[in-house]
Design an enzyme around this catalytic site. Structure first.
Site, short mmCIF file in Angstrom:
data_model
loop_
_atom_site.label_atom_id
_atom_site.label_comp_id
_atom_site.label_asym_id
_atom_site.label_seq_id
_atom_site.Cartn_x
_atom_site.Cartn_y
_atom_site.Cartn_z
N GLN A 1 -2.66 6.71 2.55
CA GLN A 1 -2.38 5.80 3.67
C GLN A 1 -1.58 4.59 3.19
O GLN A 1 -1.55 3.56 3.85
CB GLN A 1 -3.68 5.32 4.32
N SER A 2 -0.95 4.71 2.04
CA SER A 2 -0.38 3.50 1.44
C SER A 2 0.93 3.07 2.09
O SER A 2 1.74 3.89 2.54
CB SER A 2 -0.23 3.71 -0.08
#
Ligand SMILES: *Cc1c(COP(=O)(O)O)cnc(C)c1O
Length: 288
Positions: free
Chosen positions: A59-60
């Site tokens: 989810q970066s």
């Protein structure tokens, strides 16, 4: 499209006037501090390069920004993650969805064992979060924009604040700014952040402000959600839930009642808020 020169605006939060550098507005897709950190790879000639390889969480913000960079430059993007939760595979959202839509090839593997340590000539390897020397190229441009503005508006006692992950942005800002840079550690503790600084530069580190409570990166905290909503309400600006909530708690604790002006750097990351807000809604608002 030049992806630089974001505006600076003055806001009032909890009755204190603060300047905000709106790097969230650099561009619709390629924005925030990741756009600054990866600007080097956007602007320079890489005629033999065909692929970017990186790794980190699925989810970066860095992952999403790299997918945008690769799309613009027509490079392949290979991204290694430890694990993709099944709910995300079933229903991609936020950075993960955005990066897949941009053509990211995601590889789920045990990281230490599986990331190749040598790369072909046609490949650029980017460490997690974009903690690399080349980041200073774009961050110097950010620093120059701040210096120009400070001259135009005749700032005297200015301090610059931004929350840190790897600390790369804060470190290189301190390198190129004549003002003190203040930060707080959002990933790991202050000792970890100092180590990160030392990996890139030995001297001239930003000042790290401490919080009493220990916060774990990516966990949900009621006070993070509260200050996020207060910021929205009072300033009409959406801030990121992972870094900025702690950043503003830190500003509240240390920098109010001080005599100098503060410039807060908005480092983007808003696509990541979609999944964070779902989690916060579910935990504190019971909306499903
Ligand atoms: C990546 C990121 C940070 C941390 O940046 P570092 O250079 O790793 O310290 C802070 N805020 C946002 C919104 C980010 O996406």
């Amino acid at each position: 499209m030049n992806y630089t020169n974001s505006p600076i605006q003055q806001i009032t939060f909890n009755n204190q006037e603060i300047f905000v550098k709106r790097d969230d507005l650099l561009h619709k897709d390629f924005s925030g501090n990741k756009a600054r950190k990866f600007y080097y790879f956007l602007k320079n000639d890489f005629k033999d390069i065909k692929k970017v390889v990186s790794y980190g969480s699925c989810q970066s913000n860095a992952m999403y920004s790299l997918s945008c960079l690769c799309k613009i430059r027509n490079w392949d993007f290979e991204y290694y993650v430890d694990h993709i939760p099944s709910y995300l595979k079933d229903k991609p959202i936020g950075n993960y969805k955005g990066a897949l839509d941009n053509g990211m090839c995601i590889i789920e593997k045990e990281l230490e064992k599986e990331i190749p340590s040598k790369f072909e000539e046609d490949t650029i390897f980017i460490p997690e979060g974009g903690a690399l020397q080349e980041a200073q190229y774009g961050i110097k441009i950010l620093a120059d924009e701040i210096i120009s503005w400070s001259k135009e508006t005749k700032q005297k006692d200015l301090k610059v604040f931004l929350p840190s992950g790897t600390g790369t942005t804060a470190l290189y800002l301190q390198k190129y700014l004549p003002f003190e840079v203040l930060t707080c550690a959002c990933v790991g503790d202050s000792e970890y952040l100092k180590k990160q600084f030392n990996l890139l530069e030995r001297n001239n580190h930003p000042t790290i402000l401490e919080m009493e409570k220990k916060y774990h990166f990516g966990k949900l905290y009621k006070e993070f959600y509260e200050i996020h909503k207060q910021l929205n309400k009072q300033t009409n600006i959406e801030f990121d839930l992972l870094y900025d909530s702690l950043g503003w708690l830190c500003v509240n604790k240390h920098l109010y009642t001080k005599k100098y002006n503060i410039l807060y750097i908005h480092q983007g990351g808003l696509l990541g808020n979609i999944s964070m807000r779902e989690r916060y809604n579910y935990k504190y608002d019971k909306i499903q």
